[in-house]
Motif scaffolding. Structure first.
Motif, short mmCIF file in Angstrom:
data_model
loop_
_atom_site.label_atom_id
_atom_site.label_comp_id
_atom_site.label_asym_id
_atom_site.label_seq_id
_atom_site.Cartn_x
_atom_site.Cartn_y
_atom_site.Cartn_z
N GLU A 31 9.88 -50.94 48.48
CA GLU A 31 10.98 -51.63 49.14
C GLU A 31 11.56 -52.71 48.24
OE1 GLU A 31 9.98 -53.04 53.08
OE2 GLU A 31 10.98 -51.21 53.80
N LEU A 32 10.67 -53.40 47.54
CA LEU A 32 11.13 -54.49 46.67
C LEU A 32 12.09 -53.96 45.60
CD1 LEU A 32 11.05 -57.46 45.80
CD2 LEU A 32 9.12 -56.88 44.32
N VAL A 33 11.71 -52.89 44.91
CA VAL A 33 12.59 -52.41 43.85
C VAL A 33 13.91 -51.86 44.41
CG1 VAL A 33 10.82 -52.03 42.11
CG2 VAL A 33 11.41 -50.17 43.66
N ASP B 55 1.41 -57.04 39.18
CA ASP B 55 1.24 -57.01 40.63
C ASP B 55 1.50 -55.62 41.20
OD1 ASP B 55 0.64 -59.68 40.72
OD2 ASP B 55 2.73 -60.29 40.94
N PHE B 56 2.11 -54.74 40.38
CA PHE B 56 2.47 -53.41 40.88
C PHE B 56 1.32 -52.43 40.71
CE2 PHE B 56 6.58 -55.29 40.65
CZ PHE B 56 7.35 -54.62 41.57
N ALA C 279 7.23 -47.45 41.62
CA ALA C 279 7.87 -48.75 41.76
C ALA C 279 7.75 -49.56 40.47
CB ALA C 279 7.25 -49.52 42.91
N LYS C 280 6.58 -49.45 39.84
CA LYS C 280 6.34 -50.20 38.61
C LYS C 280 7.30 -49.78 37.50
CE LYS C 280 2.43 -51.65 35.78
NZ LYS C 280 0.97 -51.59 35.70
N ASN C 281 7.49 -48.46 37.34
CA ASN C 281 8.41 -47.97 36.32
C ASN C 281 9.82 -48.52 36.53
OD1 ASN C 281 6.42 -46.51 35.12
ND2 ASN C 281 6.96 -44.57 36.11
N ILE C 282 10.27 -48.47 37.77
CA ILE C 282 11.62 -48.95 38.05
C ILE C 282 11.71 -50.45 37.81
CG2 ILE C 282 13.38 -49.21 39.86
CD1 ILE C 282 12.41 -46.57 41.04
#
Ligand SMILES: [Zn+2]
Length: 589
Positions: A448-450, A471-472, A477-480
């Motif tokens: 949701e954050l990204v 934190d990811f 999500a981390k990649n984005i």
């Protein structure tokens, strides 16, 4: 990426997605802020295909296909991202030129290949090529097949291709780059000699029907049996499928690709009238090759020889496909290779094998059962459990318990109990562990954050302070997030729509597509942001508290006071965080 970013930016600004898409979706009409029409990617009678001029994105509520203008063109024209940028560039009047020098060399290498291929073809029809021609005809390649695939013969000479190039005044050092000739240096004198000698030649084409390399098969005995051009500027094996230039259209029309092992297999199956057939170049399927196929179809059937080497290769390629939006099935011929099988048994029997292809898990299970006939049941089940462990969905696993119970004539409950015992302490292989809601929730917050950041790019300044890459835990999500940070640091603007440039495929694309219709639970993006960050931070604190609580249970008495203090500190931090956020609407320290 071959196209400079500012050119892509320029094209993006000139291209209105609704105008471009209308060329392909004539039913597109305005409805409120958006445009709707009949989806070009799935069959429908009432329009669920939506284009947003504000977001410069499209999304289909029926089949969930979505993206930006480049993703649309890539999907509808069956081309890759670079090609799609070129097409949009042409439409809006901004031609894309590659770097000139590279372009020159690229064209030169292709011209050399074309020239040599032509001479190999002549050689096949000459007296010197008689044995090669006989070999092909005796195997069952038709004259039409020979023409269609432009097969040739490299004579048994050290200087055949080399002499042709010399006569045509081609600089031999450049020709070396095609891999058609080799160079050796002795006493500071260069010697050039042919790579392919006494071999049947299979030219390998790219999507534009240019010859980018060759495969050569030895005619009688000798090693290696098959030999390819080496990797070069124009020839990268992992991106190429043999026969793809011919099969492309048929694969798109049928929505299904048949993958066989070798060049002759492709030719044989194609000759028999089955034209959606390709082969990797002497290796297992790569992620890139599967991606190529997934753009055109949603089903890939791998048909391999009866011998086990082919099966092993096909099994290896399955792991590669796990995150592509494509169904892979495996068919194994009962005998022979596809070429001989289709020649001797005909297209209909071949297609019957194709249609009986199994999903990878079923295929693996059947193989284990077949290979272990007469061995202990426990042993066989253990091997099968190892496979079931990799299934991310419980529902699917239950299906296999049922099946095993009927195959082994054992009570389903007993199988399930054995499975539980066998897998205890071993991890499952899901992307997100499905039976653990807290982990799901944390991953969801990250996603949701990204999405929020893509929709409201100004929030990135807050995010960089509040949230580090470490934190990811969710890879997608981390990649984005990593890409967002990079763009921010490079002073480049970004938007949800633009992110598709970086992720035209895969799980990241899927997530970004959800952003089209994403409603955040708060009207104000800052409040939504704070809520998500709060959730992420609280989750991390709760996790730590739980860890300490566990230690209290296990550890000896002396440390208990220390753990209790730590937990107390964390609890206070949690309270502070909660009140701070609701008072100020941001976590900036
Ligand atoms: Zn659709």
């Amino acid at each position: 990426m071959a196209i400079p970013r500012d050119t892509i930016e320029h094209i993006r600004q000139k291209a209105a997605i609704e105008d471009i898409i209308r060329r392909y979706v004539p039913t597109l009409t305005k409805k409120g802020k958006n445009y709707v029409g009949l989806c070009p990617f799935h069959k429908e009678t009432s329009p669920s295909f939506t284009v947003s001029p504000d977001k410069q994105m499209f999304y289909c509520f029926g089949c969930h296909e979505g993206g930006n203008v480049f993703t649309f063109i890539a999907k509808v024209e069956h081309v890759d991202f670079v090609q799609s940028v070129k097409i949009v560039g042409e439409i809006v009047g901004i031609p894309v030129r590659n770097e000139e020098k590279q372009n020159d060399e690229y064209a030169t290498l292709l011209a050399i290949n074309a020239m040599i291929a032509e001479r190999y073809r002549q050689a096949l029809m000459s007296a010197a090529g008689k044995r090669a021609l006989d070999y092909l005809l005796n195997r069952g390649v038709t004259r039409q097949g020979i023409d269609e695939f432009q097969l040739g013969y490299a004579p048994d000479e050290w200087q055949y291709a080399t002499d042709i190039l010399r006569q045509k005044n081609v600089p031999l050092d450049i020709a070396v780059k095609t891999g058609n000739i080799n160079k050796s240096v002795k006493n500071s004198t260069s010697h050039y000699y042919d790579r392919f000698r006494n071999r049947v030649i299979f030219p390998i084409f790219d999507q534009k029907n240019e010859i980018i390399g060759f495969g050569g098969r030895i005619i009688e005995s000798g090693e290696p049996k098959y030999m390819n051009s080496p990797e070069s500027l124009v020839f990268q094996k992992r991106n190429i499928l043999y026969g793809f230039n011919k099969a492309r259209q048929h694969i798109a029309e049928l929505g299904r690709a048949i993958v066989v092992e070798g060049y002759l297999d492709v030719i044989g199956v194609y000759q028999a009238g089955i034209q959606n057939v390709v082969a990797p170049l002497g290796t297992a399927l790569t992620q890139e090759q599967l991606q190529l196929l997934s753009r055109l179809s949603n089903e890939v059937i791998i048909v391999f020889d009866a011998d086990s080497a082919g099966v092993k290769a096909s099994l290896r390629s399955l792991d590669v496909a796990a995150n592509l939006n494509i169904t892979i099935k495996i068919a194994q011929l009962p005998e022979m290779d596809p070429f001989d099988f289709v020649n001797k048994r005909g297209a209909r029997e071949f297609m019957a094998v194709v249609d009986s292809a199994l999903k990878p898990v079923d295929f693996r299970i059947e193989r284990i059962i077949a290979e272990n006939k007469g061995k202990s049941q426990v042993n066989v089940l253990k091997q099968i459990f190892d496979i079931l462990r990799t299934i991310p969905f419980e529902v699917e696993r239950q299906h296999y318990f049922k099946k095993l119970s009927s195959v082994f004539q054992v009570d389903e409950k007993a199988i399930r109990a054995d499975y539980e015992r066998f897998t205890k302490g071993k991890t499952t292989n899901g992307v997100i562990v499905t039976d653990n809601n807290t982990v799901d929730f944390y991953a969801k917050s990250q996603r949701e954050l990204v999405l929020l950041l893509c929709n409201y790019p100004l929030l990135i300044e807050n995010a960089i302070v509040d949230c580090s890459l470490q934190d990811f835990t969710d890879t997608v999500a981390k990649n984005i997030y990593q890409t967002l940070i990079t763009l921010y640091e490079d002073n480049e603007s970004f938007s949800l729509e633009k992110m598709f440039d970086f992720y035209p495929e895969g799980e990241e694309k899927k997530l970004l597509t959800q952003g089209f219709s994403k409603q955040f639970s708060f009207e104000d993006p800052h409040v939504a942001y704070s809520e998500i960050i709060l959730n992420m931070k609280l989750f991390t604190i709760d996790k730590k508290i739980n860890e300490f609580a566990e230690k209290i249970e296990k550890d000896n008495r002396e440390n208990i006071q220390y753990y209790i203090t730590e937990i107390e500190v964390l609890r206070r931090e949690k309270e502070k965080l909660t009140s701070y956020i609701y008072n100020k609407g941001s976590i900036k320290h």
